[in-house]
Design a protein around this motif. Structure first.
Motif, mmCIF file in Angstrom:
data_model
loop_
_atom_site.group_PDB
_atom_site.id
_atom_site.type_symbol
_atom_site.label_atom_id
_atom_site.label_comp_id
_atom_site.label_asym_id
_atom_site.label_seq_id
_atom_site.Cartn_x
_atom_site.Cartn_y
_atom_site.Cartn_z
ATOM 1 N N LEU A 173 0.908 -1.236 0.032
ATOM 2 C CA LEU A 173 -0.165 0.181 -0.192
ATOM 3 C C LEU A 173 0.885 1.314 0.057
ATOM 4 O O LEU A 173 0.753 2.178 -0.759
ATOM 5 C CB LEU A 173 -0.828 0.094 1.213
ATOM 6 N N LEU A 174 1.823 1.307 0.897
ATOM 7 C CA LEU A 174 2.733 2.387 0.857
ATOM 8 C C LEU A 174 3.386 2.610 -0.475
ATOM 9 O O LEU A 174 3.536 3.735 -0.934
ATOM 10 C CB LEU A 174 3.765 2.210 1.868
ATOM 11 N N PHE A 175 3.901 1.524 -0.950
ATOM 12 C CA PHE A 175 4.610 1.739 -2.498
ATOM 13 C C PHE A 175 3.512 2.240 -3.371
ATOM 14 O O PHE A 175 3.873 3.040 -4.166
ATOM 15 C CB PHE A 175 4.837 0.187 -3.117
ATOM 16 N N HIS A 176 2.182 1.965 -3.367
ATOM 17 C CA HIS A 176 1.276 2.643 -4.244
ATOM 18 C C HIS A 176 1.232 4.009 -3.930
ATOM 19 O O HIS A 176 0.844 4.910 -5.062
ATOM 20 C CB HIS A 176 -0.249 1.993 -3.831
ATOM 21 N N TYR A 177 1.349 4.577 -2.792
ATOM 22 C CA TYR A 177 1.355 5.952 -2.519
ATOM 23 C C TYR A 177 2.972 6.542 -2.705
ATOM 24 O O TYR A 177 3.266 7.750 -2.466
ATOM 25 C CB TYR A 177 0.953 6.181 -1.191
ATOM 26 N N SER A 185 10.702 -1.612 2.770
ATOM 27 C CA SER A 185 10.938 -3.147 2.716
ATOM 28 C C SER A 185 9.710 -3.605 3.763
ATOM 29 O O SER A 185 9.507 -2.892 4.446
ATOM 30 C CB SER A 185 12.165 -3.595 3.150
ATOM 31 N N GLU A 186 9.572 -4.943 3.592
ATOM 32 C CA GLU A 186 8.954 -5.589 4.731
ATOM 33 C C GLU A 186 9.368 -5.493 6.055
ATOM 34 O O GLU A 186 8.474 -5.249 6.995
ATOM 35 C CB GLU A 186 8.373 -6.998 4.070
ATOM 36 N N ALA A 187 10.592 -5.758 6.067
ATOM 37 C CA ALA A 187 11.233 -5.581 7.497
ATOM 38 C C ALA A 187 11.166 -4.252 8.289
ATOM 39 O O ALA A 187 10.995 -4.139 9.323
ATOM 40 C CB ALA A 187 12.777 -6.169 7.474
ATOM 41 N N LEU A 188 11.372 -3.189 7.140
ATOM 42 C CA LEU A 188 11.392 -1.907 7.804
ATOM 43 C C LEU A 188 9.842 -1.507 8.366
ATOM 44 O O LEU A 188 9.839 -0.804 9.359
ATOM 45 C CB LEU A 188 11.663 -0.697 6.545
ATOM 46 N N VAL A 189 8.754 -1.997 7.509
ATOM 47 C CA VAL A 189 7.382 -1.666 7.908
ATOM 48 C C VAL A 189 7.329 -2.396 9.268
ATOM 49 O O VAL A 189 6.598 -1.938 10.198
ATOM 50 C CB VAL A 189 6.495 -2.190 6.686
ATOM 51 N N PHE A 243 -5.447 4.454 2.956
ATOM 52 C CA PHE A 243 -4.510 5.584 3.098
ATOM 53 C C PHE A 243 -5.031 6.692 2.452
ATOM 54 O O PHE A 243 -5.839 6.638 1.566
ATOM 55 C CB PHE A 243 -3.072 5.151 2.662
ATOM 56 N N ALA A 244 -4.974 7.726 3.075
ATOM 57 C CA ALA A 244 -5.348 9.125 2.344
ATOM 58 C C ALA A 244 -4.359 9.970 1.701
ATOM 59 O O ALA A 244 -3.923 11.221 2.122
ATOM 60 C CB ALA A 244 -6.107 9.989 3.444
ATOM 61 N N GLY A 245 -3.262 9.464 1.086
ATOM 62 C CA GLY A 245 -2.145 9.978 0.507
ATOM 63 C C GLY A 245 -1.107 10.278 1.252
ATOM 64 O O GLY A 245 -0.919 9.891 2.446
ATOM 65 N N ALA A 246 -0.032 10.414 0.679
ATOM 66 C CA ALA A 246 1.583 10.509 1.260
ATOM 67 C C ALA A 246 1.953 11.974 1.575
ATOM 68 O O ALA A 246 1.584 12.934 0.784
ATOM 69 C CB ALA A 246 2.393 9.593 0.363
#
Lengths: 100, 337
Positions: free
Chosen positions: B25-29, B34-38, B179-182
């Motif tokens: 989802l973050l990538f989409h915005y 990375s998964e580990a960082l998330v 999510f509502a935008g970055a």
């Protein structure tokens, strides 16, 4: 284990022998058990479940130095001997050689 | 359900559902994490032993934070707006989903694995905290990004409704979030520090004996007493359940400790602090110790234990994990103080 005797399935056969050993499967592997058959779960002809998968994960790590980290991925990896072999091949980047 | 405009959503395959879905989802915005960082920013690593909460009649043990928390924490700490909803009426829940998809907004959904038809039957377990992303719909059903699968999948409206409103422990109640935008600027270092601080607090400071390091110790003492308290048959039943909770039900255990080790490695680079590299190595050792516990437990349960495998050994390994985690999180909290 007849279906594992075909050329090109040497690694799948090696993996199956390891699984039989670490999971102490009492009965001989059925002749019609194929590399694509379910490995873990209700449909497993070998009678293996997720607890056996834990032992297989650790054995794969020890023998091939390949980590299988988190369960939800490993569910997909453990669909069959073939998917497990493919995963190890992918992680090692070539035909696997035992680490020891 | 009507066809939606094609949302340009990139599906990527990850190890775990919630951290993977959050990363996607973050990538989409436009945010690459990375998964580990998330997992680290969202304070995903955890331990809780809840003998009074039952899953299939047996006590709940969790090795990760509760469903949805990781995604909310991560978004909040990165400055990404997140909106969450839950529903009593399944039809209203589906209509709300359709509405968001018509607007081209990918939506996170909490689901029950058992009702997701794209899972192979042997893997369809009763686990109600599986997080996926719906990013569109067509004549075949909803377009789903389930990060534990290689490729995107589809799911019919009826199946998705059942999965979103599955009953039982951790029932999703139609929970969905988007999510509502970055933000224009992200302070990654601050997000990492906040994530670490909450993890240390949850693992060390919560004044509850069933959570964090104290929870691991309490669980270790309980497991030692199981054979005498419950008899061999029931003790084995409890043990099998405990290992399935760790290794099967998506609650992690060893696997999540190893993911946190990967997070600490990334955190070392972000915070420019090599002490975190040392802690990463220590966390890997801890993850391996959890795996040793799982293997010994599986051997006992399967009646192929060696002489040294018994409930006392399991308790000793767990106490060792608790001691090691206590030391690690104390040192970690000093670094980010």
């Amino acid at each position: 284990m007849k279906l594992f005797e075909q050329p090109g399935l040497e690694f799948e056969k090696e993996l199956l022998e390891m699984i039989v050993d670490v999971c102490k499967i009492p009965d001989p592997v059925p002749d019609d058990f194929s590399p694509d058959d379910p490995l873990i779960g209700r449909d497993s002809a070998l009678g293996l479940d997720s607890l056996d998968a834990v032992e297989i994960v650790v054995s794969v790590e020890k023998k091939y130095n390949v980590r299988i980290n988190v369960e939800e991925t490993s569910r997909v990896i453990f669909r069959s001997v073939k998917t497990l072999a493919d995963y190890i091949r992918k992680q090692m980047g070539s035909e696997p050689q035992p680490a020891d | 359900m009507t066809d939606t405009a094609k949302t340009d959503f990139t599906h990527r395959h990850f190890a775990h559902c919630e951290s993977g879905s959050t990363s996607n989802l973050l990538f989409h915005y436009g945010i690459s994490a990375s998964e580990a960082l998330v997992f680290g920013i969202g304070s995903g690593v955890f331990f809780g032993y809840f003998p009074f909460l039952k899953l299939n009649g047996l006590p709940l043990i969790t090795y990760r934070s509760f469903p949805g928390r990781l995604m909310k924490n991560t978004a909040k700490r990165l400055g990404v707006g997140v909106k969450g909803f839950k529903f009593k009426d399944p039809e209203k829940g589906m209509e709300a989903l359709d509405d968001m998809l018509r607007r081209g907004v990918p939506v996170g959904l909490q689901t029950g694995v058992y009702w997701l038809p794209y899972f192979p039957p042997p893997l369809r377990i009763h686990f109600n905290a599986h997080i996926i992303i719906a990013y569109g719909a067509n004549g075949n059903g909803y377009l789903i990004s389930d990060p534990v699968f290689d490729e995107p999948v589809t799911c019919t409206r009826e199946d998705l409704k059942k999965a979103r409103f599955a009953r039982g422990m951790l029932s999703p109640k139609g929970r969905m979030f988007h999510f509502a935008g970055a933000p224009e600027h992200i302070d990654l270092a601050a997000a990492v520090v906040k994530g670490i601080k909450e993890t240390c607090f949850m693992m060390l400071k919560l004044p509850v004996p069933i959570i964090g390091v104290r929870g691991i110790k309490f669980f270790a003492k309980s497991i030692r007493a199981w054979p005498e308290k419950h008899g061999k048959r029931k003790a084995l039943l409890y043990l099998g359940h405990a290992i399935r909770m760790q290794e099967e039900v998506g609650t992690g255990g060893g696997g999540f400790r190893l993911m946190y080790a990967a997070f600490l490695q990334e955190a070392a680079a972000i915070l420019k602090d090599d002490r975190l590299l040392d802690l990463s190595k220590r966390m890997t050792v801890i993850g391996d110790r959890w795996r040793e516990y799982a293997v010994s437990s599986a051997r006992i349960y399967k009646d192929r234990a060696s002489e040294k495998d018994n409930f006392n050994l399991l308790s000793d390994i767990l106490l060792d994990c608790a001691e090691k985690e206590q030391g690690l999180f104390c040192d970690l909290s000093e670094i980010v103080r």
